[in-house]
Design an enzyme around this catalytic site. Structure first.
Site, mmCIF file in Angstrom:
data_model
loop_
_atom_site.group_PDB
_atom_site.id
_atom_site.type_symbol
_atom_site.label_atom_id
_atom_site.label_comp_id
_atom_site.label_asym_id
_atom_site.label_seq_id
_atom_site.Cartn_x
_atom_site.Cartn_y
_atom_site.Cartn_z
ATOM 1 N N LYS A 72 40.982 47.508 167.901
ATOM 2 C CA LYS A 72 41.319 46.775 169.122
ATOM 3 C C LYS A 72 42.807 46.439 169.131
ATOM 4 O O LYS A 72 43.368 46.043 168.102
ATOM 5 C CB LYS A 72 40.470 45.499 169.187
ATOM 6 C CG LYS A 72 40.578 44.725 170.499
ATOM 7 C CD LYS A 72 39.636 43.519 170.474
ATOM 8 C CE LYS A 72 39.679 42.703 171.754
ATOM 9 N NZ LYS A 72 38.808 41.516 171.691
ATOM 10 N N SER A 116 35.968 40.875 175.822
ATOM 11 C CA SER A 116 37.236 41.538 176.017
ATOM 12 C C SER A 116 37.346 42.884 175.292
ATOM 13 O O SER A 116 38.194 43.694 175.626
ATOM 14 C CB SER A 116 38.378 40.645 175.527
ATOM 15 O OG SER A 116 38.263 40.393 174.140
ATOM 16 N N SER A 137 33.337 38.391 172.616
ATOM 17 C CA SER A 137 34.057 39.637 172.935
ATOM 18 C C SER A 137 33.699 40.833 172.060
ATOM 19 O O SER A 137 34.132 41.953 172.348
ATOM 20 C CB SER A 137 35.566 39.407 172.872
ATOM 21 O OG SER A 137 35.983 38.612 173.961
#
Lengths: 502, 109
Positions: free
Chosen positions: A79, A154, A178
Protein backbone atom coordinates in the site's frame (compact mmCIF):
# COMPACT_ATOMS: atom_id res chain seq x y z
CA UNK A 1 2.91 -24.74 -13.78
CA UNK A 2 -0.32 -23.76 -15.52
CA UNK A 3 -0.94 -20.27 -14.16
CA UNK A 4 1.39 -19.02 -11.48
CA UNK A 5 -0.82 -16.04 -10.69
CA UNK A 6 -3.72 -18.28 -9.61
CA UNK A 7 -1.64 -20.10 -7.00
CA UNK A 8 -1.76 -19.25 -3.31
CA UNK A 9 1.35 -17.80 -1.68
CA UNK A 10 1.72 -21.08 0.25
CA UNK A 11 1.59 -23.10 -2.99
CA UNK A 12 4.05 -20.74 -4.67
CA UNK A 13 6.42 -21.08 -1.73
CA UNK A 14 6.17 -24.88 -1.97
CA UNK A 15 6.87 -24.78 -5.72
CA UNK A 16 9.85 -22.49 -5.14
CA UNK A 17 11.10 -24.78 -2.41
CA UNK A 18 10.73 -27.83 -4.65
CA UNK A 19 12.66 -26.12 -7.43
CA UNK A 20 9.68 -26.39 -9.80
CA UNK A 21 9.76 -22.69 -10.54
CA UNK A 22 12.01 -19.68 -9.90
CA UNK A 23 11.12 -16.43 -8.20
CA UNK A 24 12.00 -14.63 -11.45
CA UNK A 25 9.33 -16.70 -13.26
CA UNK A 26 6.76 -16.13 -10.53
CA UNK A 27 7.48 -12.40 -10.40
CA UNK A 28 7.44 -12.04 -14.18
CA UNK A 29 4.07 -13.83 -14.35
CA UNK A 30 2.60 -11.32 -11.90
CA UNK A 31 4.12 -8.35 -13.73
CA UNK A 32 2.59 -9.67 -16.97
CA UNK A 33 -0.78 -10.04 -15.27
CA UNK A 34 -0.53 -6.47 -13.95
CA UNK A 35 0.22 -5.23 -17.44
CA UNK A 36 -2.76 -7.15 -18.82
CA UNK A 37 -5.48 -6.25 -16.30
CA UNK A 38 -4.40 -3.21 -14.34
CA UNK A 39 -5.50 -0.73 -17.02
CA UNK A 40 -9.04 -1.84 -16.06
CA UNK A 41 -8.60 -2.41 -12.32
CA UNK A 42 -6.14 0.40 -11.46
CA UNK A 43 -4.91 -1.30 -8.31
CA UNK A 44 -1.39 0.09 -8.70
CA UNK A 45 -0.07 3.62 -8.50
CA UNK A 46 3.45 2.50 -9.30
CA UNK A 47 4.82 -0.76 -10.71
CA UNK A 48 8.52 -1.46 -10.24
CA UNK A 49 9.15 -4.22 -12.81
CA UNK A 50 12.92 -3.91 -12.96
CA UNK A 51 13.32 -3.68 -9.20
CA UNK A 52 11.01 -6.64 -8.59
CA UNK A 53 12.85 -8.85 -11.10
CA UNK A 54 16.20 -7.88 -9.59
CA UNK A 55 14.92 -8.77 -6.12
CA UNK A 56 13.50 -12.03 -7.52
CA UNK A 57 16.88 -12.98 -8.97
CA UNK A 58 18.46 -12.23 -5.60
CA UNK A 59 15.84 -14.44 -3.90
CA UNK A 60 16.62 -17.26 -6.32
CA UNK A 61 20.30 -16.90 -5.48
CA UNK A 62 19.57 -17.02 -1.77
CA UNK A 63 17.54 -20.19 -2.24
CA UNK A 64 20.29 -21.73 -4.37
CA UNK A 65 22.63 -20.91 -1.49
CA UNK A 66 20.59 -23.11 0.83
CA UNK A 67 18.32 -20.51 2.43
CA UNK A 68 14.65 -21.41 2.95
CA UNK A 69 12.45 -18.60 4.24
CA UNK A 70 8.72 -19.27 4.37
CA UNK A 71 7.94 -16.72 1.64
CA UNK A 72 11.40 -16.39 0.08
CA UNK A 73 10.85 -15.38 -3.55
CA UNK A 74 7.07 -14.80 -3.27
CA UNK A 75 6.25 -11.33 -4.67
CA UNK A 76 4.07 -8.79 -2.88
CA UNK A 77 2.35 -5.43 -3.42
CA UNK A 78 2.57 -2.67 -0.82
CA UNK A 79 0.00 0.00 0.00
CA UNK A 80 1.31 3.41 -0.98
CA UNK A 81 1.20 4.67 2.61
CA UNK A 82 4.34 2.74 3.60
CA UNK A 83 7.52 4.51 2.63
CA UNK A 84 9.80 2.67 0.24
CA UNK A 85 13.37 3.68 -0.45
CA UNK A 86 13.82 4.39 -4.14
CA UNK A 87 10.12 3.90 -4.98
CA UNK A 88 7.59 6.75 -5.04
CA UNK A 89 5.26 7.07 -2.05
CA UNK A 90 2.25 9.35 -2.53
CA UNK A 91 -0.37 8.17 0.01
CA UNK A 92 -2.83 8.74 -2.85
CA UNK A 93 -2.28 12.50 -2.52
CA UNK A 94 -1.20 15.19 -4.94
CA UNK A 95 0.75 16.84 -2.14
CA UNK A 96 3.26 13.96 -2.28
CA UNK A 97 3.27 13.50 -6.05
CA UNK A 98 6.62 12.14 -7.15
CA UNK A 99 8.10 11.97 -3.66
CA UNK A 100 10.72 9.23 -3.35
CA UNK A 101 11.44 8.49 0.32
CA UNK A 102 15.06 8.12 1.44
CA UNK A 103 14.25 5.21 3.77
CA UNK A 104 12.14 2.07 4.12
CA UNK A 105 9.28 1.50 6.55
CA UNK A 106 10.11 -1.28 9.01
CA UNK A 107 7.43 -3.46 7.38
CA UNK A 108 9.17 -2.98 4.02
CA UNK A 109 12.53 -3.80 5.61
CA UNK A 110 10.99 -7.05 6.89
CA UNK A 111 9.64 -7.90 3.43
CA UNK A 112 13.02 -7.28 1.83
CA UNK A 113 14.77 -9.34 4.51
CA UNK A 114 12.31 -12.19 3.83
CA UNK A 115 13.29 -12.04 0.15
CA UNK A 116 9.88 -10.95 -1.14
CA UNK A 117 10.11 -9.00 -4.43
CA UNK A 118 8.15 -5.72 -4.26
CA UNK A 119 5.88 -5.51 -7.32
CA UNK A 120 4.81 -1.93 -6.67
CA UNK A 121 2.64 0.42 -4.65
CA UNK A 122 -1.12 0.09 -4.42
CA UNK A 123 -3.81 2.73 -4.71
CA UNK A 124 -5.68 4.06 -1.67
CA UNK A 125 -7.96 6.81 -0.47
CA UNK A 126 -5.87 9.92 0.08
CA UNK A 127 -3.96 9.49 3.36
CA UNK A 128 -6.20 6.46 4.02
CA UNK A 129 -9.28 8.63 4.53
CA UNK A 130 -12.16 6.74 2.99
CA UNK A 131 -13.90 3.42 2.48
CA UNK A 132 -13.94 3.18 -1.30
CA UNK A 133 -10.55 4.27 -2.74
CA UNK A 134 -12.50 6.95 -4.64
CA UNK A 135 -10.70 9.63 -2.64
CA UNK A 136 -7.39 8.83 -4.33
CA UNK A 137 -6.01 11.86 -6.17
CA UNK A 138 -5.00 9.43 -8.93
CA UNK A 139 -8.45 8.03 -9.69
CA UNK A 140 -10.43 5.16 -8.19
CA UNK A 141 -9.56 1.47 -8.12
CA UNK A 142 -12.25 -0.83 -9.50
CA UNK A 143 -13.61 -3.98 -7.91
CA UNK A 144 -12.61 -6.99 -10.06
CA UNK A 145 -16.03 -8.57 -9.30
CA UNK A 146 -17.76 -5.64 -11.03
CA UNK A 147 -15.65 -2.85 -12.51
CA UNK A 148 -18.40 -0.30 -11.83
CA UNK A 149 -18.14 -0.90 -8.09
CA UNK A 150 -15.72 0.08 -5.36
CA UNK A 151 -13.08 -2.37 -4.01
CA UNK A 152 -13.44 -0.99 -0.47
CA UNK A 153 -11.12 1.44 1.19
CA UNK A 154 -8.90 2.84 2.10
CA UNK A 155 -6.83 -0.15 0.93
CA UNK A 156 -8.81 -0.86 -2.24
CA UNK A 157 -5.65 -1.11 -4.32
CA UNK A 158 -4.27 -3.91 -2.16
CA UNK A 159 -7.58 -5.82 -2.02
CA UNK A 160 -8.15 -5.47 -5.77
CA UNK A 161 -4.57 -6.52 -6.56
CA UNK A 162 -4.93 -9.88 -4.80
CA UNK A 163 -8.51 -10.34 -6.09
CA UNK A 164 -7.42 -9.76 -9.70
CA UNK A 165 -4.45 -12.15 -9.28
CA UNK A 166 -2.01 -9.30 -9.85
CA UNK A 167 -0.22 -10.20 -6.61
CA UNK A 168 -0.46 -13.25 -4.33
CA UNK A 169 -0.13 -11.03 -1.26
CA UNK A 170 -0.32 -7.37 -0.33
CA UNK A 171 0.20 -5.13 2.67
CA UNK A 172 -2.66 -2.98 3.89
CA UNK A 173 -3.16 -0.62 6.80
CA UNK A 174 -6.24 -0.50 8.98
CA UNK A 175 -7.22 2.58 10.99
CA UNK A 176 -10.98 1.93 11.12
CA UNK A 177 -11.38 -1.06 8.81
CA UNK A 178 -9.20 -0.25 5.79
CA UNK A 179 -7.86 -3.82 5.54
CA UNK A 180 -10.97 -5.73 6.64
CA UNK A 181 -13.73 -3.88 4.75
CA UNK A 182 -11.89 -4.08 1.38
CA UNK A 183 -11.39 -7.79 2.11
CA UNK A 184 -15.12 -8.24 2.67
CA UNK A 185 -16.26 -6.49 -0.52
CA UNK A 186 -13.70 -8.27 -2.74
CA UNK A 187 -14.01 -11.79 -1.29
CA UNK A 188 -10.48 -11.83 0.12
CA UNK A 189 -8.86 -12.20 3.56
CA UNK A 190 -7.67 -9.16 5.51
CA UNK A 191 -6.20 -8.97 8.98
CA UNK A 192 -5.70 -6.08 11.38
CA UNK A 193 -3.18 -7.31 13.96
CA UNK A 194 -3.21 -6.27 17.61
CA UNK A 195 -2.23 -2.60 17.89
CA UNK A 196 1.54 -2.61 18.35
CA UNK A 197 1.97 -6.04 16.78
CA UNK A 198 3.41 -4.67 13.54
CA UNK A 199 5.74 -1.67 13.51
CA UNK A 200 4.32 1.68 12.38
CA UNK A 201 7.76 3.10 11.61
CA UNK A 202 7.55 4.47 8.08
CA UNK A 203 3.77 4.12 7.93
CA UNK A 204 2.67 7.67 7.09
CA UNK A 205 0.44 8.30 10.10
CA UNK A 206 -3.26 8.97 9.75
CA UNK A 207 -4.28 8.43 13.39
CA UNK A 208 -1.32 7.19 15.40
CA UNK A 209 -3.35 5.54 18.16
CA UNK A 210 -5.44 3.56 15.63
CA UNK A 211 -3.21 2.75 12.62
CA UNK A 212 -1.99 -0.79 12.15
CA UNK A 213 -0.46 -2.50 9.10
CA UNK A 214 -1.43 -6.06 8.26
CA UNK A 215 -1.78 -8.82 5.67
CA UNK A 216 -4.03 -8.84 2.59
CA UNK A 217 -4.35 -12.29 1.01
CA UNK A 218 -6.62 -14.80 -0.73
CA UNK A 219 -6.43 -17.51 1.95
CA UNK A 220 -6.15 -17.61 5.74
CA UNK A 221 -2.87 -19.52 5.61
CA UNK A 222 -1.36 -16.98 3.19
CA UNK A 223 -2.34 -14.13 5.51
CA UNK A 224 -0.80 -16.01 8.44
CA UNK A 225 2.48 -16.60 6.59
CA UNK A 226 2.70 -12.89 5.81
CA UNK A 227 1.73 -11.94 9.38
CA UNK A 228 4.69 -14.00 10.63
CA UNK A 229 7.02 -12.01 8.34
CA UNK A 230 5.90 -8.53 9.40
CA UNK A 231 5.09 -8.94 13.11
CA UNK A 232 7.62 -8.34 15.84
CA UNK A 233 9.17 -5.81 18.14
CA UNK A 234 10.78 -2.73 16.58
CA UNK A 235 12.86 -0.21 18.49
CA UNK A 236 11.91 2.42 15.90
CA UNK A 237 8.27 2.40 17.07
CA UNK A 238 7.74 3.26 20.74
CA UNK A 239 4.29 1.61 20.67
CA UNK A 240 5.63 -1.66 19.28
CA UNK A 241 4.89 -4.53 21.68
CA UNK A 242 7.89 -6.46 22.96
CA UNK A 243 6.57 -10.02 23.00
CA UNK A 244 7.50 -13.26 21.30
CA UNK A 245 4.61 -13.89 18.89
CA UNK A 246 3.52 -17.48 18.28
CA UNK A 247 3.50 -18.68 14.66
CA UNK A 248 0.29 -17.53 12.95
CA UNK A 249 0.94 -20.04 10.16
CA UNK A 250 1.01 -22.86 12.72
CA UNK A 251 -2.28 -21.59 14.17
CA UNK A 252 -3.82 -21.52 10.67
CA UNK A 253 -2.95 -25.18 10.33
CA UNK A 254 -4.60 -26.20 13.62
CA UNK A 255 -8.03 -25.22 12.32
CA UNK A 256 -10.11 -26.46 15.23
CA UNK A 257 -13.19 -24.88 16.77
CA UNK A 258 -14.53 -27.72 18.93
CA UNK A 259 -15.56 -26.23 22.27
CA UNK A 260 -14.69 -22.70 21.12
CA UNK A 261 -16.90 -20.03 22.69
CA UNK A 262 -18.13 -17.62 20.03
CA UNK A 263 -20.00 -14.40 20.80
CA UNK A 264 -22.20 -12.84 18.14
CA UNK A 265 -22.20 -9.08 18.76
CA UNK A 266 -25.80 -8.00 19.10
CA UNK A 267 -25.10 -4.38 18.17
CA UNK A 268 -23.26 -5.28 14.93
CA UNK A 269 -26.05 -6.76 12.85
CA UNK A 270 -29.73 -6.60 12.13
CA UNK A 271 -31.17 -3.33 10.93
CA UNK A 272 -28.90 -1.43 8.58
CA UNK A 273 -27.19 -4.60 7.37
CA UNK A 274 -28.01 -5.82 3.87
CA UNK A 275 -30.11 -9.01 3.70
CA UNK A 276 -27.50 -11.08 1.86
CA UNK A 277 -24.77 -9.97 4.28
CA UNK A 278 -26.89 -11.18 7.21
CA UNK A 279 -27.80 -14.47 5.51
CA UNK A 280 -24.19 -15.36 4.78
CA UNK A 281 -23.22 -14.39 8.33
CA UNK A 282 -25.92 -16.61 9.84
CA UNK A 283 -24.75 -19.49 7.64
CA UNK A 284 -21.16 -19.07 8.81
CA UNK A 285 -22.31 -19.12 12.43
CA UNK A 286 -24.31 -22.32 11.80
CA UNK A 287 -21.23 -23.96 10.29
CA UNK A 288 -19.26 -23.16 13.44
CA UNK A 289 -22.05 -24.57 15.62
CA UNK A 290 -22.00 -27.72 13.49
CA UNK A 291 -18.26 -28.03 14.10
CA UNK A 292 -18.73 -27.95 17.87
CA UNK A 293 -18.45 -24.25 18.68
CA UNK A 294 -20.57 -22.85 21.47
CA UNK A 295 -22.30 -19.74 20.11
CA UNK A 296 -24.01 -17.12 22.26
CA UNK A 297 -25.23 -13.58 21.65
CA UNK A 298 -23.15 -10.93 23.40
CA UNK A 299 -24.09 -7.31 23.97
CA UNK A 300 -21.54 -4.52 23.63
CA UNK A 301 -23.82 -1.58 24.33
CA UNK A 302 -21.33 1.22 23.65
CA UNK A 303 -20.41 0.00 20.15
CA UNK A 304 -23.37 2.09 19.05
CA UNK A 305 -21.30 5.19 19.79
CA UNK A 306 -18.03 3.92 18.29
CA UNK A 307 -18.57 5.66 14.95
CA UNK A 308 -19.16 9.03 16.61
CA UNK A 309 -16.12 8.67 18.90
CA UNK A 310 -14.00 7.54 15.96
CA UNK A 311 -14.95 10.53 13.82
CA UNK A 312 -13.72 12.82 16.57
CA UNK A 313 -10.57 10.94 17.57
CA UNK A 314 -9.41 10.19 14.04
CA UNK A 315 -9.77 13.73 12.63
CA UNK A 316 -8.14 15.16 15.75
CA UNK A 317 -5.08 12.97 15.38
CA UNK A 318 -5.07 13.42 11.60
CA UNK A 319 -5.20 17.22 11.80
CA UNK A 320 -2.09 17.09 13.94
CA UNK A 321 -0.26 14.39 11.93
CA UNK A 322 -0.93 16.08 8.60
CA UNK A 323 0.42 19.43 9.81
CA UNK A 324 3.80 18.16 8.61
CA UNK A 325 2.66 18.69 5.02
CA UNK A 326 3.72 22.31 5.17
CA UNK A 327 5.47 22.70 1.77
CA UNK A 328 8.88 23.18 3.37
CA UNK A 329 10.85 19.91 3.44
CA UNK A 330 9.21 17.59 0.92
CA UNK A 331 6.26 17.40 -1.42
CA UNK A 332 4.36 20.07 -3.26
CA UNK A 333 4.97 23.83 -2.86
CA UNK A 334 2.44 26.24 -4.34
CA UNK A 335 2.76 30.01 -4.13
CA UNK A 336 -0.43 32.04 -3.71
CA UNK A 337 -1.34 33.98 -6.91
CA UNK A 338 -2.11 37.31 -5.40
CA UNK A 339 0.76 37.87 -2.96
CA UNK A 340 4.07 39.46 -3.98
CA UNK A 341 6.37 38.05 -1.30
CA UNK A 342 4.31 35.38 0.46
CA UNK A 343 5.11 34.21 3.98
CA UNK A 344 5.69 30.57 4.88
CA UNK A 345 2.18 30.43 6.32
CA UNK A 346 0.63 31.78 3.13
CA UNK A 347 2.59 29.29 1.06
CA UNK A 348 1.52 26.46 3.36
CA UNK A 349 -2.15 27.44 3.07
CA UNK A 350 -2.00 27.77 -0.71
CA UNK A 351 -0.16 24.45 -1.03
CA UNK A 352 -2.66 22.60 1.16
CA UNK A 353 -5.57 24.01 -0.80
CA UNK A 354 -4.07 22.79 -4.05
CA UNK A 355 -2.54 19.56 -2.80
CA UNK A 356 -5.22 18.06 -0.54
CA UNK A 357 -8.55 16.58 -1.59
CA UNK A 358 -12.05 17.23 -0.25
CA UNK A 359 -12.17 14.43 2.29
CA UNK A 360 -8.77 15.32 3.74
CA UNK A 361 -9.82 18.96 4.08
CA UNK A 362 -13.08 17.91 5.75
CA UNK A 363 -11.30 15.79 8.31
CA UNK A 364 -8.52 18.26 9.06
CA UNK A 365 -11.10 20.98 9.68
CA UNK A 366 -13.21 18.61 11.77
CA UNK A 367 -10.16 17.70 13.86
CA UNK A 368 -9.16 21.33 14.22
CA UNK A 369 -12.67 22.00 15.51
CA UNK A 370 -12.68 19.08 17.96
CA UNK A 371 -9.35 20.18 19.43
CA UNK A 372 -10.12 23.89 19.51
CA UNK A 373 -10.47 25.87 22.68
CA UNK A 374 -14.02 25.79 24.03
CA UNK A 375 -14.99 22.55 22.27
CA UNK A 376 -12.17 20.21 23.34
CA UNK A 377 -13.90 18.81 26.45
CA UNK A 378 -17.32 18.41 24.84
CA UNK A 379 -16.02 16.62 21.73
CA UNK A 380 -12.50 15.18 21.91
CA UNK A 381 -12.55 14.63 25.68
CA UNK A 382 -15.93 12.92 25.55
CA UNK A 383 -14.86 10.77 22.61
CA UNK A 384 -11.91 9.52 24.66
CA UNK A 385 -14.30 8.51 27.43
CA UNK A 386 -16.46 6.61 24.95
CA UNK A 387 -13.29 4.88 23.85
CA UNK A 388 -12.83 3.67 27.42
CA UNK A 389 -16.40 2.36 27.53
CA UNK A 390 -15.85 0.44 24.28
CA UNK A 391 -12.69 -1.18 25.65
CA UNK A 392 -14.68 -2.15 28.75
CA UNK A 393 -17.37 -3.72 26.55
CA UNK A 394 -14.69 -5.81 24.85
CA UNK A 395 -13.21 -6.84 28.19
CA UNK A 396 -16.62 -7.92 29.51
CA UNK A 397 -17.40 -9.81 26.30
CA UNK A 398 -14.09 -11.65 26.32
CA UNK A 399 -14.80 -12.85 29.85
CA UNK A 400 -17.67 -14.85 28.38
CA UNK A 401 -16.32 -15.90 24.98
CA UNK A 402 -13.08 -16.65 23.14
CA UNK A 403 -13.85 -14.72 19.97
CA UNK A 404 -16.48 -12.26 18.79
CA UNK A 405 -18.11 -12.31 15.38
CA UNK A 406 -20.08 -9.93 13.17
CA UNK A 407 -20.47 -9.11 9.50
CA UNK A 408 -17.39 -7.15 8.39
CA UNK A 409 -19.28 -4.49 6.44
CA UNK A 410 -22.99 -3.69 6.40
CA UNK A 411 -23.32 -3.94 2.61
CA UNK A 412 -21.69 -5.45 -0.44
CA UNK A 413 -19.64 -3.24 -2.78
CA UNK A 414 -21.56 -0.15 -3.84
CA UNK A 415 -21.29 1.65 -7.15
CA UNK A 416 -18.48 4.08 -7.83
CA UNK A 417 -19.78 7.60 -7.23
CA UNK A 418 -22.79 6.50 -5.17
CA UNK A 419 -21.60 7.83 -1.79
CA UNK A 420 -18.78 10.10 -2.86
CA UNK A 421 -20.41 13.32 -1.76
CA UNK A 422 -22.29 12.01 1.26
CA UNK A 423 -19.59 11.71 3.94
CA UNK A 424 -21.86 10.27 6.63
CA UNK A 425 -23.13 7.50 4.33
CA UNK A 426 -19.51 6.70 3.48
CA UNK A 427 -18.51 6.61 7.16
CA UNK A 428 -21.18 4.00 7.91
CA UNK A 429 -19.23 1.39 5.92
CA UNK A 430 -16.84 1.07 8.85
CA UNK A 431 -19.46 0.74 11.56
CA UNK A 432 -18.55 -2.88 12.39
CA UNK A 433 -14.78 -2.57 12.05
CA UNK A 434 -14.10 0.61 14.04
CA UNK A 435 -14.56 -0.78 17.59
CA UNK A 436 -11.50 -3.05 17.20
CA UNK A 437 -9.29 -0.09 16.31
CA UNK A 438 -10.52 1.96 19.25
CA UNK A 439 -9.71 -0.89 21.65
CA UNK A 440 -6.57 -2.11 19.85
CA UNK A 441 -7.81 -5.70 19.50
CA UNK A 442 -7.02 -7.84 16.44
CA UNK A 443 -9.61 -8.56 13.73
CA UNK A 444 -9.82 -10.72 10.63
CA UNK A 445 -12.25 -10.59 7.71
CA UNK A 446 -13.01 -13.80 5.86
CA UNK A 447 -15.14 -14.21 2.71
CA UNK A 448 -18.52 -15.67 3.70
CA UNK A 449 -20.09 -16.06 0.27
CA UNK A 450 -22.10 -14.04 -2.22
CA UNK A 451 -25.25 -12.07 -1.41
CA UNK A 452 -28.26 -13.57 -3.17
CA UNK A 453 -29.65 -10.21 -4.23
CA UNK A 454 -26.58 -8.93 -6.11
CA UNK A 455 -24.13 -11.83 -6.40
CA UNK A 456 -21.38 -9.80 -4.71
CA UNK A 457 -18.99 -10.96 -1.97
CA UNK A 458 -19.78 -10.65 1.74
CA UNK A 459 -17.44 -10.98 4.71
CA UNK A 460 -17.49 -12.12 8.32
CA UNK A 461 -15.33 -10.52 10.94
CA UNK A 462 -13.67 -12.42 13.78
CA UNK A 463 -12.31 -10.46 16.76
CA UNK A 464 -10.05 -11.72 19.55
CA UNK A 465 -8.56 -10.16 22.70
CA UNK A 466 -5.34 -8.14 22.34
CA UNK A 467 -2.29 -10.35 21.71
CA UNK A 468 -4.49 -13.32 20.74
CA UNK A 469 -4.01 -12.88 16.98
CA UNK A 470 -3.22 -16.58 16.58
CA UNK A 471 -6.73 -17.42 17.75
CA UNK A 472 -8.14 -15.53 14.75
CA UNK A 473 -6.21 -17.73 12.36
CA UNK A 474 -7.25 -20.95 14.10
CA UNK A 475 -10.96 -20.05 13.88
CA UNK A 476 -10.80 -18.51 10.40
CA UNK A 477 -8.94 -21.49 8.94
CA UNK A 478 -11.58 -23.86 10.29
CA UNK A 479 -14.41 -21.74 8.93
CA UNK A 480 -12.65 -21.27 5.59
CA UNK A 481 -12.24 -25.05 5.19
CA UNK A 482 -15.95 -25.61 5.85
CA UNK A 483 -16.96 -22.83 3.47
CA UNK A 484 -14.66 -24.09 0.70
CA UNK A 485 -16.17 -27.53 1.08
CA UNK A 486 -19.63 -26.05 0.79
CA UNK A 487 -18.73 -23.95 -2.25
CA UNK A 488 -16.64 -26.67 -3.88
CA UNK A 489 -13.60 -24.37 -3.96
CA UNK A 490 -12.49 -20.84 -3.11
CA UNK A 491 -14.96 -18.01 -3.59
CA UNK A 492 -12.68 -16.26 -6.09
CA UNK A 493 -13.19 -19.18 -8.51
CA UNK A 494 -16.58 -17.61 -9.08
CA UNK A 495 -15.30 -14.10 -9.83
CA UNK A 496 -15.78 -13.06 -13.45
CA UNK A 497 -12.76 -13.37 -15.71
CA UNK A 498 -11.20 -10.02 -16.40
CA UNK A 499 -10.82 -9.28 -20.06
CA UNK A 500 -7.04 -9.44 -20.29
CA UNK A 501 -6.91 -7.18 -23.29
CA UNK A 502 -3.29 -6.29 -23.92
CA UNK B 1 -26.47 17.24 -5.20
CA UNK B 2 -28.78 17.53 -2.22
CA UNK B 3 -27.20 18.80 0.94
CA UNK B 4 -29.06 18.60 4.21
CA UNK B 5 -29.38 21.85 6.08
CA UNK B 6 -27.62 22.27 9.39
CA UNK B 7 -29.86 21.56 12.33
CA UNK B 8 -30.22 24.24 14.93
CA UNK B 9 -31.16 21.65 17.54
CA UNK B 10 -27.67 20.14 17.85
CA UNK B 11 -25.03 21.22 20.31
CA UNK B 12 -23.13 23.27 17.79
CA UNK B 13 -24.19 24.59 14.40
CA UNK B 14 -21.26 24.83 12.04
CA UNK B 15 -21.54 28.05 10.09
CA UNK B 16 -19.73 29.07 6.96
CA UNK B 17 -17.77 31.70 8.93
CA UNK B 18 -16.77 29.12 11.51
CA UNK B 19 -15.45 26.80 8.78
CA UNK B 20 -13.48 29.70 7.30
CA UNK B 21 -11.94 30.41 10.71
CA UNK B 22 -11.03 26.74 11.30
CA UNK B 23 -9.54 26.43 7.81
CA UNK B 24 -7.34 29.40 8.60
CA UNK B 25 -6.20 27.73 11.84
CA UNK B 26 -5.47 24.57 9.85
CA UNK B 27 -3.55 26.57 7.21
CA UNK B 28 -5.77 25.61 4.29
CA UNK B 29 -6.97 28.30 1.87
CA UNK B 30 -10.56 27.59 0.89
CA UNK B 31 -12.34 29.21 -2.04
CA UNK B 32 -15.90 30.51 -1.66
CA UNK B 33 -17.14 27.51 -3.61
CA UNK B 34 -15.32 25.12 -1.28
CA UNK B 35 -16.70 26.88 1.79
CA UNK B 36 -20.21 26.60 0.38
CA UNK B 37 -19.64 22.92 -0.25
CA UNK B 38 -17.89 21.91 2.98
CA UNK B 39 -19.78 23.95 5.59
CA UNK B 40 -23.13 22.12 5.37
CA UNK B 41 -21.37 18.73 5.21
CA UNK B 42 -19.35 19.52 8.32
CA UNK B 43 -22.48 20.72 10.08
CA UNK B 44 -24.14 17.34 9.49
CA UNK B 45 -21.07 15.42 10.64
CA UNK B 46 -20.69 17.46 13.82
CA UNK B 47 -24.34 17.09 14.63
CA UNK B 48 -23.95 13.36 14.25
CA UNK B 49 -20.82 12.95 16.38
CA UNK B 50 -22.16 15.23 19.13
CA UNK B 51 -23.90 12.15 20.57
CA UNK B 52 -20.65 11.36 22.44
CA UNK B 53 -21.43 14.13 24.90
CA UNK B 54 -24.48 12.28 26.20
CA UNK B 55 -22.87 8.85 26.64
CA UNK B 56 -20.04 8.95 29.14
CA UNK B 57 -20.38 10.13 32.71
CA UNK B 58 -17.86 12.48 34.29
CA UNK B 59 -16.18 9.74 36.30
CA UNK B 60 -15.25 7.71 33.21
CA UNK B 61 -11.54 8.19 32.49
CA UNK B 62 -10.50 8.99 28.94
CA UNK B 63 -8.43 6.65 26.77
CA UNK B 64 -5.86 8.22 24.49
CA UNK B 65 -4.22 5.00 23.49
CA UNK B 66 -5.32 1.33 23.23
CA UNK B 67 -2.32 0.11 25.23
CA UNK B 68 -0.52 1.75 28.13
CA UNK B 69 2.09 4.09 26.66
CA UNK B 70 5.49 4.14 28.29
CA UNK B 71 8.64 5.98 27.47
CA UNK B 72 11.12 4.02 25.41
CA UNK B 73 14.82 4.70 25.46
CA UNK B 74 17.65 3.51 23.30
CA UNK B 75 21.35 3.49 24.04
CA UNK B 76 23.01 6.81 23.42
CA UNK B 77 25.39 5.57 20.75
CA UNK B 78 26.24 6.93 17.33
CA UNK B 79 24.54 5.10 14.46
CA UNK B 80 24.29 5.69 10.73
CA UNK B 81 21.85 8.34 9.53
CA UNK B 82 20.76 9.73 6.19
CA UNK B 83 23.21 11.79 4.19
CA UNK B 84 22.26 15.50 3.79
CA UNK B 85 21.67 15.10 0.04
CA UNK B 86 19.21 12.24 0.72
CA UNK B 87 17.32 14.34 3.25
CA UNK B 88 17.19 17.29 0.84
CA UNK B 89 16.34 15.21 -2.26
CA UNK B 90 12.59 15.70 -1.86
CA UNK B 91 12.66 19.36 -0.85
CA UNK B 92 10.78 21.91 -2.97
CA UNK B 93 13.77 24.23 -2.85
CA UNK B 94 17.34 23.81 -1.59
CA UNK B 95 20.09 26.31 -1.01
CA UNK B 96 23.61 25.49 0.23
CA UNK B 97 22.67 22.09 1.73
CA UNK B 98 19.70 23.61 3.51
CA UNK B 99 15.94 23.72 3.05
CA UNK B 100 15.06 27.01 1.42
CA UNK B 101 11.80 28.37 2.82
CA UNK B 102 9.70 31.51 2.31
CA UNK B 103 10.02 34.34 4.80
CA UNK B 104 8.73 33.34 8.22
CA UNK B 105 8.12 36.80 9.70
CA UNK B 106 5.53 39.43 8.85
CA UNK B 107 6.54 42.24 6.50
CA UNK B 108 6.37 44.82 9.25
CA UNK B 109 8.71 42.79 11.46
Amino acid sequence: MSDLTRMSAAALAAALRGGDVSSVEVTRAHLDRIQAVDPQVHAFLHVDGDGALEQAAAADERRAGGEDGALLGVPIAVKDILVTRGMPTTCGSKILHGWVPPYDASVVTSLRAAGMPLLGKTNMDEFAMGSSTEHSAYGPTRNPWDLHRIPGGSGGGSSAAVTAFEAPLAIGTDTGGSIRQPGAVTGTVGVKPTYGGVSRYGLVALASSLDQAGPVARTVLDAALLHDVIAGHDLMDSTSIDVQWPSMAAAAQVSDVDGLRVGVVKELGGEGYQRGVRDRFDEAVRLLVGAGADVVEVSCPHFEYALAAYYLILPSEASSNLAKFDAMRYGLRVLPDDVAAPSAEQVMAATREAGLGDEVKRRIILGTFALSSGYYDAYYGQAQKVRTLISQDFAAAFEQVDVLMSPTAPTTAFKIGEKLDDPLAMYLNDIATIPANLAGVPGLSLPSGLADEDGLPTGVQILAPALEDARLYRVAAALEAMLHERWGGPLLDRAPELDAAA
Amino acid sequence: MAEPAASSGAGHAMTRDEVARLAQLARIDLSDAELDHLAPQLAVIIESVAVVSSVAADEVPGTSHPLPVRNVFRRDVVRPSLAPEEVLAGAPEVEQSRFSVPRILGEEA
